[in-house]
Scaffold this motif. Structure first.
Motif, mmCIF file in Angstrom:
data_model
loop_
_atom_site.group_PDB
_atom_site.id
_atom_site.type_symbol
_atom_site.label_atom_id
_atom_site.label_comp_id
_atom_site.label_asym_id
_atom_site.label_seq_id
_atom_site.Cartn_x
_atom_site.Cartn_y
_atom_site.Cartn_z
ATOM 1 N N ASP A 224 0.954 -1.240 -0.055
ATOM 2 C CA ASP A 224 -0.006 -0.074 0.057
ATOM 3 C C ASP A 224 0.819 1.091 0.037
ATOM 4 O OD1 ASP A 224 1.069 -0.281 2.636
ATOM 5 O OD2 ASP A 224 -0.849 0.253 3.463
ATOM 6 N N PHE A 225 2.118 1.066 -0.074
ATOM 7 C CA PHE A 225 3.161 2.203 -0.282
ATOM 8 C C PHE A 225 2.704 3.270 -1.354
ATOM 9 C CE2 PHE A 225 7.209 4.225 -1.689
ATOM 10 C CZ PHE A 225 7.646 4.776 -0.385
ATOM 11 N N SER A 226 2.577 4.555 -1.229
ATOM 12 C CA SER A 226 1.976 5.378 -2.081
ATOM 13 C C SER A 226 2.837 6.513 -2.535
ATOM 14 C CB SER A 226 0.683 6.151 -1.596
ATOM 15 O OG SER A 226 1.355 6.993 -0.379
ATOM 16 N N VAL A 227 2.818 7.148 -3.601
ATOM 17 C CA VAL A 227 3.640 8.322 -3.876
ATOM 18 C C VAL A 227 3.800 9.367 -3.060
ATOM 19 C CG1 VAL A 227 4.086 9.850 -5.979
ATOM 20 C CG2 VAL A 227 3.232 7.573 -6.361
ATOM 21 N N GLU A 228 2.481 9.612 -2.667
ATOM 22 C CA GLU A 228 2.376 10.598 -1.465
ATOM 23 C C GLU A 228 3.197 10.221 -0.365
ATOM 24 O OE1 GLU A 228 -1.145 12.876 1.301
ATOM 25 O OE2 GLU A 228 -1.423 11.227 -0.164
ATOM 26 N N LEU A 229 3.371 9.156 0.087
ATOM 27 C CA LEU A 229 4.221 8.676 1.139
ATOM 28 C C LEU A 229 5.626 8.810 0.882
ATOM 29 C CD1 LEU A 229 4.335 7.709 4.064
ATOM 30 C CD2 LEU A 229 4.092 5.367 3.084
ATOM 31 N N LEU A 230 5.833 8.400 -0.290
ATOM 32 C CA LEU A 230 7.289 8.789 -1.061
ATOM 33 C C LEU A 230 7.781 10.132 -0.815
ATOM 34 C CD1 LEU A 230 9.906 7.384 -2.463
ATOM 35 C CD2 LEU A 230 8.333 8.419 -4.709
ATOM 36 N N ALA A 231 6.785 10.930 -1.249
ATOM 37 C CA ALA A 231 7.234 12.331 -1.143
ATOM 38 C C ALA A 231 7.607 12.958 0.344
ATOM 39 C CB ALA A 231 6.135 13.220 -1.936
ATOM 40 N N GLU A 232 6.635 12.450 1.059
ATOM 41 C CA GLU A 232 6.735 12.951 2.541
ATOM 42 C C GLU A 232 8.079 12.547 3.124
ATOM 43 O OE1 GLU A 232 3.524 11.641 4.791
ATOM 44 O OE2 GLU A 232 2.098 12.745 3.720
ATOM 45 N N MET A 233 8.604 11.083 2.823
ATOM 46 C CA MET A 233 9.771 10.355 3.375
ATOM 47 C C MET A 233 10.933 11.126 2.631
ATOM 48 S SD MET A 233 8.374 6.419 3.806
ATOM 49 C CE MET A 233 9.834 5.969 4.557
ATOM 50 N N VAL A 234 10.898 11.357 1.601
ATOM 51 C CA VAL A 234 12.423 11.770 0.836
ATOM 52 C C VAL A 234 12.216 13.140 0.718
ATOM 53 C CG1 VAL A 234 13.344 11.547 -1.449
ATOM 54 C CG2 VAL A 234 12.278 9.563 -0.869
ATOM 55 N N GLY A 235 11.244 13.946 0.849
ATOM 56 C CA GLY A 235 11.057 15.308 0.781
ATOM 57 C C GLY A 235 10.399 15.861 -0.324
ATOM 58 N N GLU A 236 9.361 16.564 -0.260
ATOM 59 C CA GLU A 236 8.806 17.040 -1.418
ATOM 60 C C GLU A 236 9.400 18.094 -2.164
ATOM 61 O OE1 GLU A 236 4.639 18.856 -0.173
ATOM 62 O OE2 GLU A 236 4.149 16.861 0.527
ATOM 63 N N GLU A 237 10.279 18.591 -1.703
ATOM 64 C CA GLU A 237 11.282 19.694 -2.528
ATOM 65 C C GLU A 237 12.290 18.986 -3.154
ATOM 66 O OE1 GLU A 237 10.344 22.606 -3.109
ATOM 67 O OE2 GLU A 237 8.372 22.451 -1.699
ATOM 68 N N THR A 238 12.401 17.833 -2.967
ATOM 69 C CA THR A 238 13.531 17.002 -3.772
ATOM 70 C C THR A 238 13.235 17.022 -5.327
ATOM 71 O OG1 THR A 238 13.708 15.316 -2.033
ATOM 72 C CG2 THR A 238 14.604 14.717 -4.106
ATOM 73 N N PRO A 239 14.467 17.391 -6.073
ATOM 74 C CA PRO A 239 14.260 17.663 -7.553
ATOM 75 C C PRO A 239 13.863 16.251 -8.198
ATOM 76 C CG PRO A 239 16.123 18.595 -6.702
ATOM 77 C CD PRO A 239 15.574 18.115 -5.644
ATOM 78 N N LEU A 240 13.179 16.390 -9.227
ATOM 79 C CA LEU A 240 12.985 14.920 -9.899
ATOM 80 C C LEU A 240 13.004 15.047 -11.367
ATOM 81 C CD1 LEU A 240 11.602 12.224 -9.174
ATOM 82 C CD2 LEU A 240 9.518 13.052 -9.527
ATOM 83 N N GLU A 241 13.625 14.189 -12.090
ATOM 84 C CA GLU A 241 13.525 13.992 -13.249
ATOM 85 C C GLU A 241 12.582 13.268 -14.120
ATOM 86 O OE1 GLU A 241 16.702 12.263 -16.907
ATOM 87 O OE2 GLU A 241 17.451 13.977 -15.418
ATOM 88 N N VAL A 242 11.651 14.183 -14.714
ATOM 89 C CA VAL A 242 10.378 13.529 -15.263
ATOM 90 C C VAL A 242 10.555 13.428 -16.862
ATOM 91 C CG1 VAL A 242 8.085 13.939 -15.510
ATOM 92 C CG2 VAL A 242 9.179 14.524 -13.223
ATOM 93 N N TRP B 107 10.326 19.838 -12.307
ATOM 94 C CA TRP B 107 9.800 18.978 -11.106
ATOM 95 C C TRP B 107 10.297 18.832 -10.038
ATOM 96 C CZ3 TRP B 107 4.867 16.459 -12.457
ATOM 97 C CH2 TRP B 107 4.263 16.512 -13.822
ATOM 98 N N ASN B 108 9.315 18.497 -9.022
ATOM 99 C CA ASN B 108 9.991 18.033 -7.730
ATOM 100 C C ASN B 108 8.802 16.896 -7.196
ATOM 101 O OD1 ASN B 108 7.709 19.351 -6.275
ATOM 102 N ND2 ASN B 108 9.043 21.139 -5.933
ATOM 103 N N LEU B 109 9.223 16.061 -6.030
ATOM 104 C CA LEU B 109 8.465 15.140 -5.635
ATOM 105 C C LEU B 109 6.997 15.630 -5.343
ATOM 106 C CD1 LEU B 109 10.671 12.630 -3.663
ATOM 107 C CD2 LEU B 109 9.296 12.146 -5.524
ATOM 108 N N GLY B 110 7.047 16.881 -4.414
ATOM 109 C CA GLY B 110 5.649 17.221 -4.230
ATOM 110 C C GLY B 110 4.952 17.592 -5.465
ATOM 111 N N LYS B 111 5.411 18.209 -6.617
ATOM 112 C CA LYS B 111 4.427 18.271 -7.839
ATOM 113 C C LYS B 111 4.158 16.793 -8.409
ATOM 114 C CE LYS B 111 5.021 20.661 -12.164
ATOM 115 N NZ LYS B 111 5.556 21.277 -13.070
ATOM 116 N N TRP B 112 4.960 16.114 -8.547
ATOM 117 C CA TRP B 112 4.790 14.678 -9.128
ATOM 118 C C TRP B 112 3.629 14.080 -8.224
ATOM 119 C CZ3 TRP B 112 5.314 12.190 -13.198
ATOM 120 C CH2 TRP B 112 5.120 10.556 -13.446
ATOM 121 N N ALA B 113 3.563 14.219 -6.832
ATOM 122 C CA ALA B 113 2.690 13.391 -6.273
ATOM 123 C C ALA B 113 1.419 14.175 -6.304
ATOM 124 C CB ALA B 113 2.907 13.547 -4.718
ATOM 125 N N ASP B 114 1.066 15.575 -6.611
ATOM 126 C CA ASP B 114 -0.057 16.134 -7.039
ATOM 127 C C ASP B 114 -0.467 15.586 -8.520
ATOM 128 O OD1 ASP B 114 -0.115 17.408 -4.617
ATOM 129 O OD2 ASP B 114 1.108 19.460 -5.795
#
Length: 637
Positions: free
Chosen positions: A205-223, A235-242
Motif C-alpha cells: 500500500d506504499f504510495s507516491v504521497e508517502l514517498l514524497a513525505e519520506m524523501v522530501g517534497e522539494e526533492t528535484p525529480l527528473e520527469v 519537477w519535484n516530488l511534491g509536484k509529482w505526487a499532485d
C-alpha cells in the motif's frame, strides 16, 4: 509608459518615501514635503505627495506601490498620487481602476503645466474561447511528434514471439546456480513471488504521497515526457505526487519517472535487493566501504523507484554499461518487449540509436521481439545487454536497481563501446565505471596472488580476462594518449588502492591466463572456452621461464634463501608413455604408481627444493615459503 514597482512600506515609513531607483542611503524627509505635499521637486528622492498624516498611515509590514511620472520621471506612492479614474471608463471599470492598468501616467504638476496630457490605460488582453493547438517546434525540428499514443499505434500491427523465459522460485536463484548452469542469467527470468529471494520491499500500500513525505517534497525529480521521450523541467516530488493524484482523463500529458535513486533516504531503508544481486554486485562487494560515506561519490544505482502512469512508454534502450537489472512490481503492471543481444541485433540497435531511424520501430530491424507481461508481486532479472522497451498499462510503482558483475564483463564492455560510438552523454552512463573496474581488478589480483589460490568458473575467467584487457587499454592511454586523455584516465584510477596501474593491469592479465591453464605473455592472445573449462591458443611458450611483459615491475624481496635436499632414488612400476598414445599427458598429471599391472620398473630420482622469501610491508612482514619436489623418471630396460 508609466513604470510601477512595489516595495515594503516599512522603508517608506522610515524615509518618508525613498525612491525605488535610489541606491543611496535614505535621506531625512524634506520639511517642504510635509508642509506642502503638492510641491513638485524634480529628482527628489522623497515622495512629493506624502503628508505627515499619510506617512503615519503606512503599514511597515506591507509592500507599497510606486508609480513614475512619464514626463518628470519623479516617483510617487500610488496612494499619494492616484487621481480620479479617467472619465471615459465605465462604472464597472472605474471600480477596478488600479496601478496595473495604467499605460501612461502624469503627476498633477505636469498635468497642470500641460492640460492636453491625458492618463491612458493599457489595451485589454484579447481573450478567446477557442482552444489553441500549440506546436512543439523544438521537437518538430528533431523529427519528434508530441503525440504520446503513437507508441501504441506502432504496436498494433506487430508480431511478438511468445514468452518462454524461465519462471523460478526465489530459493533457486543463487550464486551456486549461476556457477553450475552455463545458461544461467543468459536471458531474462521471472520470479512470480518474492519468497526465497532474500529481498525486502515496502508494503504493497506504499504510495507516491508517502514517498514524497519520506524523501522530501522539494526533492528535484527528473520527469520524462512520454510524447517526446525527453526530460520535462521544473519537477519535484511534491509536484509529482499532485500529478499522480489526478484522474487519468485530467492529466494533460503522460509522464514517466525512471531515475529516482533513493539510497540514503528513509525509503531506501525499506528496500533490500535480492540476495543474488547483493552477492554479485561490484559496487556492493568491491567499492571500499570507507569510500561510500558523506563526501565520497560512488555509483548509486542500486535502489531506484520507478513511477509510471497509465499509457506511459519507455522507448528501446540498454541499461547503462550493459549493467544487469533487478525489477520488482510493487503495485500495477508492466509490459516488456525484449530483443536478444546478438551481434546482428546490437549492430541494428547502434544504427538506430540517435538517428532519424529512432522514430521507427526497432523491432522491424531485428530478428524477433519477445513480449513479457509482469504483474504485482513479480520480480524479473534482466541480464547484461538485453535491449528492451516498456509499456505501462496502469499506474505503477516499481523498485529496482542496476549492477555490474563478474560473469558478464565482455558484454558490459561491448555496450559501453556502443554508448561511446553513439555519443551517449556522460551523465547517462554508468557513474564512475572505470574507477569501479580498477577496484575490482585490484581485488582479483590480490586474490590470485594469495597462497591459498582461488578456483574460478570458466565464465568468470573469461570475464576477468576482458576486465584485464580493458585496464591494459587504459594503461596504454596513460603511456601513449593525448594530455587530455591521460588526465581523464588518471582521474579514474583510485590512488588509495592502485599505486602502479601498469603493473596491476598487466599482472592481472597474466595471472588470469595462468589460472586459465596457460602462462604466455603474448598481448594479442585470447582465451577460448568450451563446456569443460578454459583453453587458450598459444603462440609462444618457453619452459620454466617467468613470463615478462612491458612495464611489469614486481615488488622486490628483501631476502631470498634457496636450498635443495639431497637426491633420493627409488624404484616403482609405471606404464611407459608411447608415441601413439596422447592420453598419457593427462594421466601422468595425477599418476598413481601403486597396483599398476603390466608395467615396467622405473628408477625415480627426487629432490626437494625450498625457497624462503621475506620482505617488509606496511603492516609488518611478509614471509613466503615454497617447497617444490622435482622428480626424474627413467625406465629400466
Amino acid at each position: 509608459m508609466a513604470r510601477a514597482r512595489r516595495r515594503p512600506a516599512r522603508n517608506a515609513a522610515r524615509t518618508s518615501g525613498t525612491s525605488p531607483l535610489s541606491s543611496r542611503e535614505p535621506t531625512p524627509e524634506p520639511e517642504v514635503a510635509a508642509a506642502a505635499p503638492n510641491t513638485h521637486t524634480t529628482g527628489a528622492e522623497a515622495c512629493p505627495g506624502c503628508t505627515t498624516e499619510s506617512s503615519a498611515s503606512f503599514n511597515q509590514f506591507e509592500k507599497e506601490s510606486w508609480i513614475r511620472c512619464d514626463v518628470c520621471k519623479t516617483w510617487y506612492h500610488w496612494r499619494c498620487a492616484s487621481t480620479e479614474p479617467p472619465s471615459f471608463l465605465s462604472e464597472d471599470d472605474k471600480k477596478d481602476y488600479n496601478i496595473d492598468k495604467i499605460d501612461k501616467w502624469y503627476c498633477k504638476p505636469c498635468l497642470d503645466k500641460d492640460p492636453s496630457r491625458v492618463i491612458t490605460l493599457k489595451a485589454p488582453t484579447r481573450k478567446s474561447d477557442r482552444k489553441r493547438n500549440y506546436q512543439d517546434y523544438a521537437n518538430l525540428n528533431l523529427g519528434l511528434t508530441s503525440d504520446p499514443t503513437r507508441w501504441m499505434r506502432m504496436l498494433e500491427n506487430k508480431t511478438f514471439k511468445p514468452d518462454k523465459f524461465k519462471r523460478m522460485h526465489g530459493s533457486e536463484v543463487t550464486v551456486e546456480w549461476l556457477e553450475e548452469d552455463e545458461d544461467a542469467m543468459m536471458e531474462p527470468f521471472v520470479v512470480e513471488k518474492p519468497d526465497g529471494l532474500g529481498m525486502k520491499m515496502p508494503p504493497s500500500d506504499f504510495s507516491v504521497e508517502l514517498l514524497a513525505e519520506m524523501v522530501g517534497e522539494e526533492t528535484p525529480l527528473e520527469v520524462i515526457d512520454v510524447a517526446t521521450q525527453s526530460a520535462s523541467p521544473g519537477w519535484n516530488l511534491g509536484k509529482w505526487a499532485d500529478y499522480i493524484e489526478l484522474e487519468p482523463e485530467a492529466r494533460e500529458k503522460i509522464y514517466n519517472v525512471i531515475s529516482l535513486e533513493v539510497t540514503g533516504t528513509k525509503v531506501g531503508d525499506l528496500v533490500l535487493p535480492p540476495k543474488l544481486v547483493r552477492d554479485l554486485d561490484w559496487v556492493e562487494n568491491f567499492w571500499p566501504g570507507t569510500r561510500k560515506g558523506k563526501g565520497h561519490p560512488y555509483p548509486k544505482v542500486q535502489l531506484y523507484c520507478l513511477m509510471g502512469v497509465a499509457s506511459a512508454w519507455t522507448d528501446w534502450h540498454i541499461d547503462f554499461a550493459g549493467s544487469s537489472v533487478y525489477y520488482h512490481i510493487l503495485r500495477g503492471s508492466k509490459v516488456f518487449y525484449f530483443i536478444k543481444p546478438t551481434p546482428a541485433n546490437l549492430a541494428a540497435y547502434e544504427r538506430w540509436s540517435g538517428t532519424e531511424l529512432q522514430n521507427s520501430w526497432l523491432g522491424d530491424l531485428v530478428d524477433e521481439v519477445i513480449k513479457v507481461t509482469l504483474t504485482e508481486g513479480n520480480t524479473m532479472i534482466i541480464p547484461s545487454g538485453w535491449i528492451h522497451a516498456v509499456y505501462t498499462p496502469l499506474d505503477t510503482i516499481v523498485f529496482g536497481g542496476n549492477f555490474l558483475h563478474s560473469f558478464a564483463m565482455p558484454m558490459q564492455l561491448k555496450i559501453r563501446k556502443i554508448e561511446i560510438a553513439t555519443q551517449v552523454p556522460k551523465k547517462f552512463r554508468f557513474p564512475l565505471f572505470s574507477k569501479l573496474c580498477w577496484y575490482v581488478g585490484d581485488k582479483y589480483l590480490r586474490d590470485l596472488k594469495g597462497p591459498a589460490g582461488v578456483l574460478y568458473p570458466a565464465r568468470v575467467l573469461t570475464s576477468l580476462l576482458a576486465l584485464a584487457d580493458f585496464l591494459v587499454s587504459e594503461v596504454r592511454i596513460l603511456e601513449r594518449g593525448s594530455d587530455q586523455a591521460k588526465k581523464e584516465v588518471k582521474e579514474q584510477i583510485p590512488a588509495d588502492r592502485v599505486k602502479d596501474p601498469a603493473a596491476v593491469a598487466r599482472e592481472l592479465r597474466w595471472r588470469v591466463r595462468v589460472a586459465a591453464g596457460n602462462a604466455s605473455d603474448d598481448e594479442g592472445a585470447t582465451v577460448k572456452t568450451n563446456g569443460a573449462g578454459v583453453k587458450r591458443k598459444r603462440t609462444a611458450e618457453v619452459e620454466d621461464e617467468r613470463p615478462r611483459f612491458k612495464n611489469f615491475k614486481p615488488r622486490r624481496w628483501d631476502n631470498v634463501v634457496e636450498k635443495s635436499d639431497e637426491e633420493e632414488t627409488r624404484v616403482v612400476k609405471a606404464h611407459k608413455p608411447v608415441e601413439d598414445d596422447e592420453a598419457w599427458k593427462e594421466r601422468w598429471v595425477e599418476w598413481t604408481t601403486n597396483g599398476v599391472d603390466d608395467a615396467a620398473d622405473v628408477q625415480v630420482k627426487s629432490r626437494t627444493e625450498t625457497i624462503v622469501r621475506i620482505r617488509r610491508t606496511g603492516e609488518g612482514l611478509e614471509r613466503q615459503r615454497v617447497e617444490r619436489v622435482v622428480e626424474s623418471w627413467e625406465w629400466v630396460d
